[in-house]
Design a protein around this motif. Sequence first.
Motif, PDB file in Angstrom:
ATOM      1  N   ALA A   1       0.850  -1.205   0.000  1.00 11.54           N
ATOM      2  CA  ALA A   1       0.000   0.000   0.000  1.00 11.54           C
ATOM      3  C   ALA A   1       0.882   1.249   0.000  1.00 11.54           C
ATOM      4  O   ALA A   1       1.668   1.466   0.922  1.00 11.54           O
ATOM      5  CB  ALA A   1      -0.915  -0.017   1.218  1.00 11.54           C
ATOM      6  N   GLY A   2       0.777   2.018  -1.044  1.00 11.57           N
ATOM      7  CA  GLY A   2       1.561   3.254  -1.151  1.00 11.57           C
ATOM      8  C   GLY A   2       2.982   3.045  -1.630  1.00 11.57           C
ATOM      9  O   GLY A   2       3.770   3.993  -1.657  1.00 11.57           O
ATOM     10  N   ALA A   3       3.348   1.831  -2.018  1.00 13.95           N
ATOM     11  CA  ALA A   3       4.722   1.548  -2.443  1.00 13.95           C
ATOM     12  C   ALA A   3       4.962   2.020  -3.872  1.00 13.95           C
ATOM     13  O   ALA A   3       4.042   2.073  -4.702  1.00 13.95           O
ATOM     14  CB  ALA A   3       5.000   0.054  -2.345  1.00 13.95           C
ATOM     15  N   GLU A   4       6.208   2.348  -4.180  1.00 12.22           N
ATOM     16  CA  GLU A   4       6.582   2.736  -5.531  1.00 12.22           C
ATOM     17  C   GLU A   4       6.608   1.514  -6.444  1.00 12.22           C
ATOM     18  O   GLU A   4       6.922   0.402  -6.016  1.00 12.22           O
ATOM     19  CB  GLU A   4       7.963   3.395  -5.527  1.00 12.22           C
ATOM     20  CG  GLU A   4       8.013   4.698  -4.736  1.00 12.22           C
ATOM     21  CD  GLU A   4       9.406   5.301  -4.757  1.00 12.22           C
ATOM     22  OE1 GLU A   4      10.327   4.648  -5.324  1.00 12.22           O
ATOM     23  OE2 GLU A   4       9.587   6.413  -4.217  1.00 12.22           O
ATOM     24  N   ARG A   5       6.298   1.720  -7.704  1.00 14.63           N
ATOM     25  CA  ARG A   5       6.279   0.619  -8.657  1.00 14.63           C
ATOM     26  C   ARG A   5       7.647  -0.029  -8.801  1.00 14.63           C
ATOM     27  O   ARG A   5       7.747  -1.253  -8.976  1.00 14.63           O
ATOM     28  CB  ARG A   5       5.800   1.123 -10.019  1.00 14.63           C
ATOM     29  CG  ARG A   5       4.319   1.503 -10.047  1.00 14.63           C
ATOM     30  CD  ARG A   5       3.891   1.876 -11.457  1.00 14.63           C
ATOM     31  NE  ARG A   5       2.469   2.208 -11.507  1.00 14.63           N
ATOM     32  CZ  ARG A   5       1.832   2.569 -12.620  1.00 14.63           C
ATOM     33  NH1 ARG A   5       2.514   2.629 -13.780  1.00 14.63           N
ATOM     34  NH2 ARG A   5       0.538   2.858 -12.589  1.00 14.63           N
ATOM     35  N   ALA A   6       8.684   0.745  -8.728  1.00 12.25           N
ATOM     36  CA  ALA A   6      10.034   0.197  -8.878  1.00 12.25           C
ATOM     37  C   ALA A   6      10.347  -0.783  -7.748  1.00 12.25           C
ATOM     38  O   ALA A   6      10.973  -1.832  -7.971  1.00 12.25           O
ATOM     39  CB  ALA A   6      11.066   1.327  -8.892  1.00 12.25           C
TER      40      ALA A   6
END
Length: 542
Positions: free
Chosen positions: A144-149
């Motif tokens: 949740a809220g993490a960057e795609r990379a």
Amino acid sequence: MAAIPKFTDVLPAPGFAGRASAALRERAAALAWHNPLYRWSLQGPSPQQITIVPPDTWPGDAARGLLIAQQGPVAAGLRGTALHGFDWLRDLRAAGGEGARACARTLIDGWIASAGSWRREAMEAEVTGARLASWISFHDFYAAGAERAFLARVYEAAGQQLRHLQRITPGRLHGIAALGAARGMLAAALNMPRCDRTLAAALDWIMREITGFVAPDGGVAARCPEQLLAALRLLIDVRGALTAAQITPPNDLQLAIQRMVPALRLLRHGDGGLALFHGGQEGAELVIDSVITQSEVRARAARSLPQTGYERVAAGRSLLIMDTGAPPAAGNAHAAPLSFEFSVGKQRVVVNCGGAPQAPEAWCKALSCAAAHTALTVNGVDPDWARVSAQRYEQDGMHYIETVHDGYDARFGLMHHRTLALSADGELLQARELLRRAEGRAARGFAACDFTLRLHLHPDVQASAAQGGQTVLLRLDGGQGWRFRVAEGSCAIEESVYGGRPGTPPANLQRSKQIVVHGRTGNSAGGNDETELCWQLQREGR
């Protein structure tokens, strides 16, 4: 909140003893797993997203989660395989909040980037399986809220580890280790493209382990109550993962769960914890309750486990659990033939000393010997425990368990017969210990032997000698009194330890007492073919 520690900062350096004892294995592993070429060889398809997230509703420790978020997992006592298995993500989830999510992402990302993460203790099959299962089960929490990379790195690493797991399994894995590895393989395969064969192989592996590890009576081959709990929990996780993927779980999987719940209940005391046999500890009551609830099995406790070798007698407020089986072929087998535990309500009274998970070898050896159990030993040595027989019956208002083992036959020519009898109201436990000449010993005779009976007491039980050493008065935590009596001779109170609580010795050991009775057998030349010792434990005021 303090700065989130990086995974590279919390990796403990291997101790000298660990390096020395496993130097060759570490070197062989380093040549492969630490080599960038090995990791390059694991390149391949990776999931584009995690769409099948198995439910994980097991309770976490919010306090430990907060400590992990503030100081890192090592500060919370997590090392070795426990550290690299990432099961502690459950504790971070229990702590909650964006800080805990950020910590989870930082530690996962650090593990992926760290060359140390490919050390042997991190990449063994059971640990790899646990890590894959944790990363997938807690995906919605940390993603949740993490960057795609970041997520792309997680998915790529998951694909690599699945291929690594496929290469090194099944190997020699059996029991809990095999079920743990297979569960992780299954969870990852459910989210990987073109992984039908891997999924089928993982499920087939799980079903083979059920056949070999889970007995028809619901016990497990290791005969350890805590391993039974762990195996049941893993099978519930497997069932949940399949259900989440809309795959009907195999019927044999559900049947195994149905058999295991009554067996687990048999091995549970009134305080909610497990009996201490073959390396196990009490376990957490909240976790045991959760496992039984999530099993969706409503069966009562079994009275007997004839294949596994345990008997349970409940009478009044008292509970007797007795080991009536042969030692397991592998695992944490303890030299404890015919040992038993006795509790009254929620109070444990007579206990075994407990287990030593991941403890130094000296502690494992000490807690596994016969003297660390409520057992009878001859000449101060452990029995060569091979054959055990048992029967139970009721007579004259008493519940009887009659047993015998041949562990002292080869060396001393003796068979140990133990009969325990619990009254219908649960307020009188009587015992007859008989050391009898084994068949075939009459012609050559045998020497007289010293024997020792030990009854280890729970730390909450106070013990005081009375009547010149012929009795011991026990005072339970709630004030209730019980009296131990020996028919002939005298008894003594000596120091003991209790290792039933979570943790690794010596940190988890509590001081306790034990009742000790010494005696001596006759010899065949003198015509004395058996020696009898009778004792009883009775509630005061009965």
